[in-house]
Write an enzyme that holds these catalytic residues in place. Structure first.
Site, mmCIF file in Angstrom:
data_model
loop_
_atom_site.group_PDB
_atom_site.id
_atom_site.type_symbol
_atom_site.label_atom_id
_atom_site.label_comp_id
_atom_site.label_asym_id
_atom_site.label_seq_id
_atom_site.Cartn_x
_atom_site.Cartn_y
_atom_site.Cartn_z
ATOM 1 N N CYS A 2 0.849 -1.186 0.000
ATOM 2 C CA CYS A 2 0.000 0.000 0.000
ATOM 3 C C CYS A 2 0.887 1.240 0.000
ATOM 4 C CB CYS A 2 -0.860 0.021 1.238
ATOM 5 S SG CYS A 2 -1.759 -1.516 1.457
ATOM 6 N N ARG A 27 1.398 2.292 -7.472
ATOM 7 C CA ARG A 27 1.312 1.105 -6.617
ATOM 8 C C ARG A 27 -0.016 0.390 -6.784
ATOM 9 N NH1 ARG A 27 3.843 -0.024 -1.660
ATOM 10 N NH2 ARG A 27 5.956 0.736 -1.729
ATOM 11 N N TRP A 75 -3.707 -1.584 -1.353
ATOM 12 C CA TRP A 75 -3.595 -2.745 -2.236
ATOM 13 C C TRP A 75 -3.948 -3.898 -1.321
ATOM 14 C CZ3 TRP A 75 -2.866 -4.349 -7.130
ATOM 15 C CH2 TRP A 75 -2.417 -5.658 -7.341
ATOM 16 N N ASN A 101 1.091 -0.589 6.015
ATOM 17 C CA ASN A 101 1.458 -1.360 4.847
ATOM 18 C C ASN A 101 2.211 -2.577 5.368
ATOM 19 O OD1 ASN A 101 2.362 -2.286 2.372
ATOM 20 N ND2 ASN A 101 3.969 -0.748 2.201
ATOM 21 N N GLY A 102 1.856 -3.777 4.899
ATOM 22 C CA GLY A 102 2.536 -4.980 5.390
ATOM 23 C C GLY A 102 1.517 -6.047 5.721
ATOM 24 N N GLU A 485 9.673 -20.443 -19.676
ATOM 25 C CA GLU A 485 9.470 -19.094 -19.125
ATOM 26 C C GLU A 485 10.597 -18.151 -19.569
ATOM 27 O OE1 GLU A 485 7.226 -17.436 -17.965
ATOM 28 O OE2 GLU A 485 8.096 -15.830 -16.796
ATOM 29 N N LYS A 489 9.986 -14.760 -21.714
ATOM 30 C CA LYS A 489 10.445 -13.426 -21.273
ATOM 31 C C LYS A 489 11.201 -12.743 -22.397
ATOM 32 C CE LYS A 489 8.458 -12.804 -18.621
ATOM 33 N NZ LYS A 489 7.495 -13.509 -17.807
ATOM 34 N N GLU A 492 8.829 -11.743 -25.443
ATOM 35 C CA GLU A 492 7.819 -10.707 -25.254
ATOM 36 C C GLU A 492 8.407 -9.308 -25.056
ATOM 37 O OE1 GLU A 492 5.265 -11.134 -21.795
ATOM 38 O OE2 GLU A 492 6.889 -12.006 -20.647
ATOM 39 N N HIS A 508 14.507 -35.167 -31.354
ATOM 40 C CA HIS A 508 13.263 -35.413 -32.088
ATOM 41 C C HIS A 508 12.902 -34.227 -32.988
ATOM 42 C CE1 HIS A 508 12.813 -39.000 -29.701
ATOM 43 N NE2 HIS A 508 13.130 -38.264 -28.647
ATOM 44 N N LYS A 608 -1.350 -5.823 -19.707
ATOM 45 C CA LYS A 608 -1.052 -6.460 -18.413
ATOM 46 C C LYS A 608 -2.156 -7.436 -18.020
ATOM 47 C CE LYS A 608 1.382 -7.131 -14.777
ATOM 48 N NZ LYS A 608 2.488 -8.079 -15.012
#
Ligand code: F6R
Length: 613
Positions: A2, A27, A75, A101-102, A485, A489, A492, A508, A608
């Site tokens: 947050c 944020r 958040w 925050n936390g 992955e 990365k 993209e 193969h 996103k």
């Protein structure tokens, strides 16, 4: 994750708070709130949704000229994004307000205790516990009350407190969540991030873990929370512009988010694993042990990077819990004849919680009677609302379009889920389970220690390779999905063609591609398929291929076959290696994309959150 802002000075606080909160907008928002004093009483306004709603409510800050206040953008971590859950939170009598925050790990126990003692809770947040705990200890010294409260709190916090009994004082404290102070002339500030303060001061004091600060308009006094001993923290002059400051000085959000991974992995397992006892606690799974025992199969459902996290988890769940796992691309799953029913646990995995295909897949699974437990990063998102339970990843908002910290947080949540299933179904020796838990608890420290060094090596590598047009990524077992992955990365964000392959599949087909123009990134962890992987690397070499091996410290054999080696820290337990091997692949993609001048945070054609099919 947050945003916090606090102000004490001579000018009206509200415009400063609203402006500071606006600068923390990156944020992410689900609600916002401010509190100040009027005629000696605490006033508070909160609003669900974006800051603009709050701004309208407080009329751009014209309704009060009070020179002290605190503000917050939320958040969500505990409780849905509603007005009741928005900060600041108050005690029973509304004498004090807290922004935080936390994550308070023992909030459940504390809340029950406080309820028994007569405190009334009105939100679902962990933060409200802080307000009531301070109230419990508050006689006439707010600092002492905050200290006593924090002595009972387990977890992470950055917090600000305003009490009507000390109308010229703000109290701030931090442990494992960021909090900075801004030193002004006749005014002082606190904030979770520097950008909130830059228009007002560039003299920034970085609080350290366990620090407590008392701010008045003319003074800042810092002491240790536990001992009360005074400490000096020098102010540093910050020269960043506002955009650089949002990214905490990193060139891009993606890079910042790569560097945040030690923290986001920690936040994801915090309070859920107990390394001392080897126990996993996942109350979010609202299924009884009998219901869990009936599960015959698990379907992990996801898209893109989240699907890769699922592919890794298949190995863990099958190995530890002995349950067959299918990992489904949601866009394929939704259009097939589905053989799922109430004995098949469906686990949608999604950073955003809004991906259209994953959502559609989960709806169909529910129609077939399957229990659905989501793994998700965004509290209150559609996927979480439509699932029977959600294991939140607590990675904080991810702004770079390419997923990085959300991926390793998903791995963390899935690793814990696999151990939880093994625990409830009694499929794993408790000592072995405890060993896996201990290994996971080491991951943040292992990554943190070597991040800079790995970054340096990947930067040097990118100088040599950024102009190539094709890459092949190879891995086996847990590192096959990590190869996928790594390739995703790179493609993209740098627009270079890259393919991920299971190394055993080379013969193969893909081996035909090997030549001097296609570097091969080979993931070579020291695990039970190490020798096989080395043989694959030899095959590439004997066809004059260029090999970039990602290998562990102390593995000298690999240097004899690979022309380039990126070193990662060696770990004893093979189960945690995917966390570590992911990091250089993210950094290679990032540095190559940067060298090519690509828009790293917002690559072309991508969004996103993919809310359409
Ligand atoms: C790649 C990436 C995407 C997402 C995918 C699913 O870096 O971010 O492949 O993983 O679009 O998104 P979520 O996890 O939000 O469902």
């Amino acid at each position: 994750m947050c945003g916090i802002v606090g102000y004490v000075g001579s000018k009206p606080a509200l415009p400063v708070l609203l402006d500071g909160l606006a600068r923390l907008e990156y944020r992410g928002y689900d609600s916002a709130g401010v509190a100040w004093l009027k005629d000696g009483e605490v006033q508070r306004m909160r609003c669900q949704g974006k800051l603009v709603g709050l701004r309208d409510m407080v009329q751009g800050g014209k309704i009060s000229d009070c020179p002290i206040g605190i503000g917050h953008t939320r958040w969500a971590t505990h409780g849905a994004p509603t007005e009741e859950n928005a900060h600041p939170h108050t005690d029973c009598k509304g004498k004090l307000v807290v922004v935080h925050n936390g994550i308070i790990e023992n909030y459940f126990t504390l809340r029950n205790q406080l309820r028994e003692e007569g405190h009334t809770f009105v939100s679902e947040t962990d933060t409200e516990v802080l307000a009531h705990l301070i109230e419990k200890y508050l006689e006439n010294d707010i600092v002492e009350a905050v200290r006593r409260c924090l002595a009972e709190v387990e977890g992470a916090f950055a917090m600000g407190v305003l009490w009507k009994g000390a109308p010229d004082k703000l109290v701030a404290a931090r442990k494992e969540s960021p909090l900075v102070l801004g030193a002004g002339k006749g005014e002082n500030f606190m904030a979770s991030d520097i950008p909130a303060l830059l228009p007002y001061t560039r003299e920034i004091i970085f609080l350290e873990d366990g620090d407590l600060a008392v701010l008045t308009k003319d003074s800042i006094e810092i002491s240790r929370i536990d001992t009360g001993e005074s400490v000096e923290r020098e102010a540093k002059t910050i020269s960043w512009d506002a955009t650089a400051a949002e990214k905490a000085g990193y060139r891009h959000f993606m890079l910042k988010e790569i560097y945040e991974q030690p923290q986001s992995v920690l936040n994801t397992f915090r309070g859920r694993i107990i390394p001392e006892t080897g126990h996993v606690d996942l109350p979010e799974i609202k299924l009884s042990n009998e219901e869990l025992a009936k599960i015959s199969r698990i379907v992990l459902l996801a898209c893109g990077t989240s699907w890769h996290a699922g592919l890794v988890a298949k190995y863990w769940i099958e190995e530890w819990a002995g349950i067959p796992v299918e990992v489904e691309l949601a866009s394929e799953f939704r259009y097939r004849r589905l053989l799922v029913n109430e004995t098949v646990l469906v686990v949608p995995i999604s950073q955003s919680g809004e991906t259209a295909d994953t959502l559609a897949g989960l709806r169909i699974a529910r129609k077939h009677g399957s229990p659905v437990i989501a793994i998700c990063n965004v509290v209150g998102s559609t996927i979480t609302r439509e699932s029977d339970g959600t294991i939140y990843t607590h990675a904080g908002p991810e702004i770079g379009v390419a997923s990085t910290k959300a991926f390793t947080s998903q791995l963390t949540a899935l690793y814990i889920l696999a151990l939880f299933l093994a625990q409830t179904r009694n499929t794993m020796d408790p000592a072995a389970r405890a060993e896996k838990i201990r290994a996971l608890s080491e991951v943040p420290r292992i990554i943190e220690k070597r991040l800079e060094e790995m970054h340096q090596a990947c930067t040097e590598l990118s100088d040599e390779f950024y102009q190539y047009r094709d890459f092949l990524y190879l891995g086996r077992h847990l590192h096959f999905p990590i190869a996928l992955e790594g390739a995703l990365k790179l493609k993209e964000i740098s627009y270079i063609h890259a393919e991920g392959y299971a190394a055993g599949e080379m013969k193969h087909g893909p081996i035909a591609l090997i030549d001097r123009n296609m570097p091969v990134v080979a993931l070579v962890p020291r695990d039970h398929v190490y020798e096989k992987m080395v043989s694959n690397v030899e095959e590439v070499r004997s066809r004059r291929g260029i090999i970039i091996a990602v290998a562990e410290d102390g593995d000298n054999d690999i240097s004899r076959v690979a022309q380039h080696v990126i070193r990662v820290p060696a770990t004893k337990d093979p189960a945690i290696k995917p966390f570590i091997f992911t990091i250089p692949l993210q950094l290679i993609a990032y540095e190559i994309a940067f060298a090519r001048g690509c828009d790293v945070d917002q690559p072309r054609n991508l969004a996103k959150s993919v809310t359409v099919e």
